[in-house]
Scaffold this active site. Sequence first.
Site, PDB file in Angstrom:
ATOM      1  CD  GLU A   1      51.327  38.573  49.119  1.00 26.84           C
ATOM      2  OE1 GLU A   1      50.815  37.062  48.543  1.00 26.84           O
ATOM      3  OE2 GLU A   1      50.793  38.628  50.796  1.00 26.84           O
TER       4      GLU A   1
ATOM      5  CB  ALA B   1      47.199  32.218  44.952  1.00 25.87           C
TER       6      ALA B   1
ATOM      7  N   GLY C   1      49.675  37.375  45.575  1.00 26.20           N
ATOM      8  CA  GLY C   1      50.391  35.894  45.610  1.00 26.20           C
ATOM      9  C   GLY C   1      52.503  37.215  44.429  1.00 26.20           C
TER      10      GLY C   1
ATOM     11  CD  GLU D   1      45.982  39.618  47.362  1.00 24.80           C
ATOM     12  OE1 GLU D   1      45.843  40.251  47.895  1.00 24.80           O
ATOM     13  OE2 GLU D   1      47.329  39.027  47.681  1.00 24.80           O
TER      14      GLU D   1
HETATM   15  N1  DAK Z   1      44.844  32.517  39.396  1.00 26.72           N
HETATM   16  C1  DAK Z   1      43.954  31.579  38.032  1.00 26.72           C
HETATM   17  N2  DAK Z   1      43.637  31.942  37.119  1.00 26.72           N
HETATM   18  C2  DAK Z   1      44.443  32.663  36.457  1.00 26.72           C
HETATM   19  C3  DAK Z   1      44.826  33.873  37.823  1.00 26.72           C
HETATM   20  C4  DAK Z   1      44.364  33.876  38.150  1.00 26.72           C
HETATM   21  N3  DAK Z   1      45.198  34.166  39.780  1.00 26.72           N
HETATM   22  N4  DAK Z   1      45.107  35.156  37.373  1.00 26.72           N
HETATM   23  C5  DAK Z   1      44.778  34.913  35.375  1.00 26.72           C
HETATM   24  N5  DAK Z   1      43.978  33.903  34.844  1.00 26.72           N
HETATM   25  C6  DAK Z   1      43.548  33.310  34.013  1.00 26.72           C
HETATM   26  C7  DAK Z   1      42.021  33.424  34.042  1.00 26.72           C
HETATM   27  O1  DAK Z   1      41.315  32.638  34.395  1.00 26.72           O
HETATM   28  C8  DAK Z   1      42.630  32.643  31.999  1.00 26.72           C
HETATM   29  O2  DAK Z   1      42.020  31.120  31.996  1.00 26.72           O
HETATM   30  P1  DAK Z   1      41.231  30.798  30.908  1.00 26.72           P
HETATM   31  O3  DAK Z   1      39.555  31.796  30.979  1.00 26.72           O
HETATM   32  O4  DAK Z   1      41.907  31.239  29.757  1.00 26.72           O
HETATM   33  O5  DAK Z   1      41.362  29.753  31.381  1.00 26.72           O
HETATM   34  C9  DAK Z   1      43.883  33.439  31.534  1.00 26.72           C
HETATM   35  O6  DAK Z   1      44.445  33.482  32.976  1.00 26.72           O
HETATM   36  C10 DAK Z   1      43.880  35.003  30.782  1.00 26.72           C
HETATM   37  O7  DAK Z   1      43.296  35.975  32.110  1.00 26.72           O
HETATM   38  P2  DAK Z   1      42.364  36.475  31.936  1.00 26.72           P
HETATM   39  O8  DAK Z   1      41.225  36.716  30.677  1.00 26.72           O
HETATM   40  O9  DAK Z   1      41.492  36.937  33.216  1.00 26.72           O
HETATM   41  O10 DAK Z   1      43.469  37.595  31.332  1.00 26.72           O
HETATM   42  P3  DAK Z   1      42.394  39.376  31.456  1.00 26.72           P
HETATM   43  O11 DAK Z   1      44.102  39.896  30.414  1.00 26.72           O
HETATM   44  O12 DAK Z   1      41.327  39.808  31.076  1.00 26.72           O
HETATM   45  O13 DAK Z   1      42.629  40.162  33.428  1.00 26.72           O
HETATM   46  C11 DAK Z   1      44.046  39.977  35.450  1.00 26.72           C
HETATM   47  C12 DAK Z   1      44.059  39.714  33.497  1.00 26.72           C
HETATM   48  C13 DAK Z   1      45.441  39.538  35.465  1.00 26.72           C
HETATM   49  C14 DAK Z   1      43.752  41.560  35.455  1.00 26.72           C
HETATM   50  C15 DAK Z   1      42.973  38.764  35.367  1.00 26.72           C
HETATM   51  O14 DAK Z   1      43.485  37.363  34.841  1.00 26.72           O
HETATM   52  C16 DAK Z   1      42.829  38.962  37.224  1.00 26.72           C
HETATM   53  O15 DAK Z   1      42.243  39.912  37.841  1.00 26.72           O
HETATM   54  N6  DAK Z   1      43.369  37.696  37.430  1.00 26.72           N
HETATM   55  C17 DAK Z   1      43.439  37.929  39.125  1.00 26.72           C
HETATM   56  C18 DAK Z   1      44.203  38.402  39.876  1.00 26.72           C
HETATM   57  C19 DAK Z   1      43.933  38.055  40.790  1.00 26.72           C
HETATM   58  O16 DAK Z   1      43.119  38.309  41.683  1.00 26.72           O
HETATM   59  N7  DAK Z   1      45.431  37.547  42.035  1.00 26.72           N
HETATM   60  C20 DAK Z   1      45.578  37.296  43.013  1.00 26.72           C
HETATM   61  C21 DAK Z   1      45.372  35.852  43.643  1.00 26.72           C
HETATM   62  S1  DAK Z   1      44.931  36.152  45.671  1.00 26.72           S
HETATM   63  C22 DAK Z   1      48.923  33.631  50.944  1.00 26.72           C
HETATM   64  C23 DAK Z   1      50.020  34.067  50.257  1.00 26.72           C
HETATM   65  C24 DAK Z   1      49.536  34.722  48.770  1.00 26.72           C
HETATM   66  C25 DAK Z   1      47.947  34.072  48.487  1.00 26.72           C
HETATM   67  C26 DAK Z   1      47.503  33.526  49.217  1.00 26.72           C
HETATM   68  C27 DAK Z   1      47.660  33.077  50.885  1.00 26.72           C
HETATM   69  N8  DAK Z   1      49.373  32.487  52.052  1.00 26.72           N
HETATM   70  C28 DAK Z   1      50.778  32.496  52.704  1.00 26.72           C
HETATM   71  C29 DAK Z   1      48.355  32.729  53.432  1.00 26.72           C
HETATM   72  C30 DAK Z   1      48.290  35.051  47.556  1.00 26.72           C
HETATM   73  C31 DAK Z   1      46.138  34.675  47.459  1.00 26.72           C
HETATM   74  C32 DAK Z   1      46.409  36.154  45.596  1.00 26.72           C
HETATM   75  O17 DAK Z   1      47.466  35.790  44.686  1.00 26.72           O
END
Ligand code: DAK
Length: 261
Positions: free
Chosen positions: A114, A66, A111, A134
């Site tokens: 998921e 997400a 997500g 998460e």
């Molecule tokens: N959201 C927003 N931006 C993101 C992102 C994300 N999840 N993942 C990556 N980006 C953005 C980065 O901020 C960066 O943007 P700029 O800085 O260039 O503007 C760009 O994408 C490239 O990312 P990185 O520079 O970080 O690239 P790396 O290769 O260094 O790292 C990475 C890749 C995938 C390991 C890292 O980006 C990362 O850790 N990203 C976050 C992963 C994460 O934590 N994902 C889980 C998010 S929480 C729900 C259902 C579902 C959900 C929630 C509620 N309900 C039904 C209740 C889901 C929740 C989630 O998914």
Amino acid sequence: MAYETILYAVDGAIATITINRPKVLNALNPQVVAELGQAFAAVAADDEIKVVILTGAGDKSFVAGADIAAMSVMNPVEARNFSRQLQEVTTLMENLPKPIIAAVNGFALGGGTEISLACDFIYASDTAKFGQPEINLGVIPGAGGTQRLSRLVGKNWAKELCLTGDIIDVALAKEIGLVNRVFPAEELMPAAIKTAKKIAAKGRVSTRACKDLINFGFDIPLDHALRLEAESFGMCFASPDQKEGMSAFLEKRKAEFKGSK
Ligand code: DAK
């Protein structure tokens, strides 16, 4: 329908939906989720489409989760609405009467994992990575990460992934049964298309019944599920595809399924 955050392409009986925000690794914001809902509704309504492939744009990510930037500024009502929207789309995917193949071409996190779990099976590139990070954000998976994941890979692996937030490579994802098959990156989409075409050549009634029964029967007592299987088996005999399939075998020719839409 004009989409801004996804690409929607139909080639014969195969629809390909590509989540298209590569600058943020295809993170899911409310607009993506809304457009996915519209695209899957369009698939459901189009009788010519028999199989869907879901993938991400670019070569780095399927869906990195997400959109954390979008979520970070949500008020509780917006967060609730986003949550409902995500749950509705994954449920729509699971209940879609047509198989969906996830072609995971990079990061599938949170997500992203998921949404791949809401597909019917996962093909992945050798660069794919999976995880439920998460917990590192102080929350929990909210779109099936604790539920669909544990049903697929077992409770212990689901707990390790959800509790550590670790990102795992595709070899481990394959070993634990999260991924069906792994391909070199450039061979992923051709392989997904080949399998999609193989499934699209089967009968609509039997394809739909297989998906429904495996999903629905999994969580109910076996004797009930077997009863449902027998009912559905019987219903296949109402389709011209059963006549065609069995006649083709007996006549030693390839079946051509054209049954009801
Ligand atoms: N959201 C927003 N931006 C993101 C992102 C994300 N999840 N993942 C990556 N980006 C953005 C980065 O901020 C960066 O943007 P700029 O800085 O260039 O503007 C760009 O994408 C490239 O990312 P990185 O520079 O970080 O690239 P790396 O290769 O260094 O790292 C990475 C890749 C995938 C390991 C890292 O980006 C990362 O850790 N990203 C976050 C992963 C994460 O934590 N994902 C889980 C998010 S929480 C729900 C259902 C579902 C959900 C929630 C509620 N309900 C039904 C209740 C889901 C929740 C989630 O998914």
